[in-house]
Design a protein around this motif. Sequence first.
Motif, PDB file in Angstrom:
ATOM      1  N   ASP A   1      10.257  -2.152 -10.065  1.00  0.00           N
ATOM      2  CA  ASP A   1      10.266  -3.577  -9.797  1.00  0.00           C
ATOM      3  C   ASP A   1       9.134  -3.885  -8.839  1.00  0.00           C
ATOM      4  OD1 ASP A   1      11.137  -6.181  -9.959  1.00  0.00           O
ATOM      5  OD2 ASP A   1      12.557  -5.981  -8.308  1.00  0.00           O
ATOM      6  N   VAL A   2       7.924  -3.499  -9.249  1.00  0.00           N
ATOM      7  CA  VAL A   2       6.735  -3.676  -8.426  1.00  0.00           C
ATOM      8  C   VAL A   2       5.983  -4.906  -8.913  1.00  0.00           C
ATOM      9  CG1 VAL A   2       4.523  -2.669  -7.738  1.00  0.00           C
ATOM     10  CG2 VAL A   2       6.552  -1.225  -7.923  1.00  0.00           C
ATOM     11  N   LYS A   3       5.682  -5.810  -8.003  1.00  0.00           N
ATOM     12  CA  LYS A   3       4.909  -6.997  -8.363  1.00  0.00           C
ATOM     13  C   LYS A   3       3.421  -6.736  -8.247  1.00  0.00           C
ATOM     14  CE  LYS A   3       4.660 -11.251  -9.676  1.00  0.00           C
ATOM     15  NZ  LYS A   3       5.136 -11.632 -11.015  1.00  0.00           N
ATOM     16  N   ILE A   4       3.004  -6.068  -7.163  1.00  0.00           N
ATOM     17  CA  ILE A   4       1.588  -5.798  -6.921  1.00  0.00           C
ATOM     18  C   ILE A   4       1.418  -4.309  -6.651  1.00  0.00           C
ATOM     19  CG2 ILE A   4      -0.399  -6.260  -5.430  1.00  0.00           C
ATOM     20  CD1 ILE A   4       0.955  -8.945  -4.741  1.00  0.00           C
ATOM     21  N   ARG A   5       0.491  -3.709  -7.350  1.00  0.00           N
ATOM     22  CA  ARG A   5       0.202  -2.286  -7.142  1.00  0.00           C
ATOM     23  C   ARG A   5      -1.298  -2.124  -6.917  1.00  0.00           C
ATOM     24  NH1 ARG A   5       3.435   1.281 -10.713  1.00  0.00           N
ATOM     25  NH2 ARG A   5       4.724   1.373  -8.826  1.00  0.00           N
ATOM     26  N   LEU A   6      -1.658  -1.577  -5.759  1.00  0.00           N
ATOM     27  CA  LEU A   6      -3.047  -1.268  -5.438  1.00  0.00           C
ATOM     28  C   LEU A   6      -3.226   0.242  -5.456  1.00  0.00           C
ATOM     29  CD1 LEU A   6      -3.487  -3.613  -2.310  1.00  0.00           C
ATOM     30  CD2 LEU A   6      -3.698  -4.210  -4.733  1.00  0.00           C
ATOM     31  N   LYS A   7      -4.274   0.696  -6.126  1.00  0.00           N
ATOM     32  CA  LYS A   7      -4.563   2.129  -6.182  1.00  0.00           C
ATOM     33  C   LYS A   7      -6.002   2.361  -5.740  1.00  0.00           C
ATOM     34  CE  LYS A   7      -1.431   3.161 -10.059  1.00  0.00           C
ATOM     35  NZ  LYS A   7      -1.355   3.676 -11.457  1.00  0.00           N
ATOM     36  N   ASN A   8      -6.162   3.067  -4.619  1.00  0.00           N
ATOM     37  CA  ASN A   8      -7.489   3.469  -4.134  1.00  0.00           C
ATOM     38  C   ASN A   8      -8.457   2.285  -4.085  1.00  0.00           C
ATOM     39  OD1 ASN A   8      -6.705   6.087  -6.267  1.00  0.00           O
ATOM     40  ND2 ASN A   8      -6.771   6.386  -4.058  1.00  0.00           N
ATOM     41  N   LEU A   9      -7.949   1.157  -3.605  1.00  0.00           N
ATOM     42  CA  LEU A   9      -8.745  -0.071  -3.588  1.00  0.00           C
ATOM     43  C   LEU A   9      -9.834   0.013  -2.518  1.00  0.00           C
ATOM     44  CD1 LEU A   9      -8.785  -3.004  -4.843  1.00  0.00           C
ATOM     45  CD2 LEU A   9      -7.662  -3.712  -2.731  1.00  0.00           C
ATOM     46  N   THR A  10     -11.048  -0.266  -2.933  1.00  0.00           N
ATOM     47  CA  THR A  10     -12.201  -0.250  -2.028  1.00  0.00           C
ATOM     48  C   THR A  10     -13.016  -1.512  -2.239  1.00  0.00           C
ATOM     49  OG1 THR A  10     -12.318   2.160  -2.043  1.00  0.00           O
ATOM     50  CG2 THR A  10     -14.301   0.991  -1.385  1.00  0.00           C
ATOM     51  N   LYS A  11     -13.509  -2.073  -1.134  1.00  0.00           N
ATOM     52  CA  LYS A  11     -14.395  -3.228  -1.207  1.00  0.00           C
ATOM     53  C   LYS A  11     -15.582  -3.010  -0.279  1.00  0.00           C
ATOM     54  CE  LYS A  11     -16.062  -7.338  -1.975  1.00  0.00           C
ATOM     55  NZ  LYS A  11     -16.709  -7.669  -3.266  1.00  0.00           N
ATOM     56  N   THR A  12     -16.777  -3.068  -0.843  1.00  0.00           N
ATOM     57  CA  THR A  12     -18.007  -2.928  -0.080  1.00  0.00           C
ATOM     58  C   THR A  12     -18.842  -4.188  -0.255  1.00  0.00           C
ATOM     59  OG1 THR A  12     -18.005  -0.531  -0.411  1.00  0.00           O
ATOM     60  CG2 THR A  12     -20.088  -1.545   0.252  1.00  0.00           C
TER      61      THR A  12
ATOM     62  N   LEU B   1      -7.326   1.854  -0.315  1.00  0.00           N
ATOM     63  CA  LEU B   1      -6.025   1.268  -0.013  1.00  0.00           C
ATOM     64  C   LEU B   1      -5.103   1.420  -1.212  1.00  0.00           C
ATOM     65  CD1 LEU B   1      -4.632  -0.314   2.283  1.00  0.00           C
ATOM     66  CD2 LEU B   1      -5.409  -2.420   1.191  1.00  0.00           C
ATOM     67  N   THR B   2      -3.989   2.099  -1.000  1.00  0.00           N
ATOM     68  CA  THR B   2      -2.982   2.296  -2.047  1.00  0.00           C
ATOM     69  C   THR B   2      -1.653   1.732  -1.557  1.00  0.00           C
ATOM     70  OG1 THR B   2      -4.077   4.258  -2.967  1.00  0.00           O
ATOM     71  CG2 THR B   2      -1.715   4.022  -3.387  1.00  0.00           C
ATOM     72  N   LEU B   3      -1.039   0.873  -2.385  1.00  0.00           N
ATOM     73  CA  LEU B   3       0.107   0.118  -1.890  1.00  0.00           C
ATOM     74  C   LEU B   3       0.926  -0.429  -3.050  1.00  0.00           C
ATOM     75  CD1 LEU B   3       1.323  -1.188   0.756  1.00  0.00           C
ATOM     76  CD2 LEU B   3      -0.152  -3.151   0.279  1.00  0.00           C
ATOM     77  N   ASP B   4       2.247  -0.386  -2.931  1.00  0.00           N
ATOM     78  CA  ASP B   4       3.161  -1.050  -3.862  1.00  0.00           C
ATOM     79  C   ASP B   4       3.920  -2.146  -3.114  1.00  0.00           C
ATOM     80  OD1 ASP B   4       2.420   0.581  -5.916  1.00  0.00           O
ATOM     81  OD2 ASP B   4       4.282   1.727  -6.010  1.00  0.00           O
ATOM     82  N   ILE B   5       3.960  -3.338  -3.701  1.00  0.00           N
ATOM     83  CA  ILE B   5       4.700  -4.450  -3.115  1.00  0.00           C
ATOM     84  C   ILE B   5       5.764  -4.888  -4.118  1.00  0.00           C
ATOM     85  CG2 ILE B   5       4.570  -6.803  -2.224  1.00  0.00           C
ATOM     86  CD1 ILE B   5       1.686  -6.206  -1.409  1.00  0.00           C
ATOM     87  N   PRO B   6       7.049  -4.761  -3.787  1.00  0.00           N
ATOM     88  CA  PRO B   6       8.110  -5.107  -4.732  1.00  0.00           C
ATOM     89  C   PRO B   6       8.159  -6.606  -5.033  1.00  0.00           C
ATOM     90  CG  PRO B   6       8.934  -3.714  -2.953  1.00  0.00           C
ATOM     91  CD  PRO B   6       7.570  -4.172  -2.547  1.00  0.00           C
TER      92      PRO B   6
END
Length: 278
Positions: free
Chosen positions: A16-27, A41-46
């Motif tokens: 029940d994950v709404k947002i999933r970030l995997k190895n997010l990088t911004k340059t 940045l790796t993150l799960d937001i329900p």
Amino acid sequence: MSTDAATAAPATAGTDVKIRLKNLTKTFETKRGPFLALDNLTLDIPTGCFFMIVGPSGCGKTTLLRILAGLETHTSGTVEISKPAGGRPSNSMIFQGDSLFPWMTVWENAAYGLNMRHKPKTEIKDRVGFFLGRTGMTRFADHYPHQLSGGMRQRVSICRAFANDPDILLMDEPFSALDEQNKVLLQEELLKIWEETRKTVLFITHSVDEAVTLGDRIMVMSAHPGRDKATLDVPFERPREVLELRARPEYGEFVYKIWSYLREEVHRARAQDEGSSS
């Protein structure tokens, strides 16, 4: 402000994950060379989570929200946002500054997102009327932003965001410019509306008190480049009354715990600023 969300991709089946970030990088490319704003940045937001983000200035908090809103493109990694049934994910964003259209009335500002989506007039009337009522702004429906206080204008921004019925609500320090009394009142109103709607919320704040008062989960970000230093579940039940919660001894203990993670990063960010200016 309403935009289509960054990337429409289904979350992993069975979760029940709404947002999933995997190895997010911004340059960002700058005159001094590449500037790494977000790093791995790796993150799960329900779904339905009230997710708080705290961190020192310049750690990439707003950049993250802008990526999720589709206003910035990430450099590498992935952003997955689960689709609502039959459509693309949408979001509404509330900024710390005044984002109302000065030539529109309160009602017109609150109805803006729904009008842009060409919703039926009856739906617009019902939704805008409901949220103006919930935010105490019904009798100001014909007023213009310059006729309202700062706190009242932020109420209209909240009304507009929820009336648009977004999948995700992105909030970038929306109460930072308000006095403490108005801030507490708006926190209480926001909690009551969220209890009724259970939208997925990402809320940036510099206030540890605000993060603990509002959130289900808090991510403490590192000084530049932005990383997830710690993500903690808030241990307090809902519904919450702001002042009653803050009077509890265990509240102070948890605030101190969050600050203990944050303090080192604030000092590190200050040292970075001093070094870059020397």
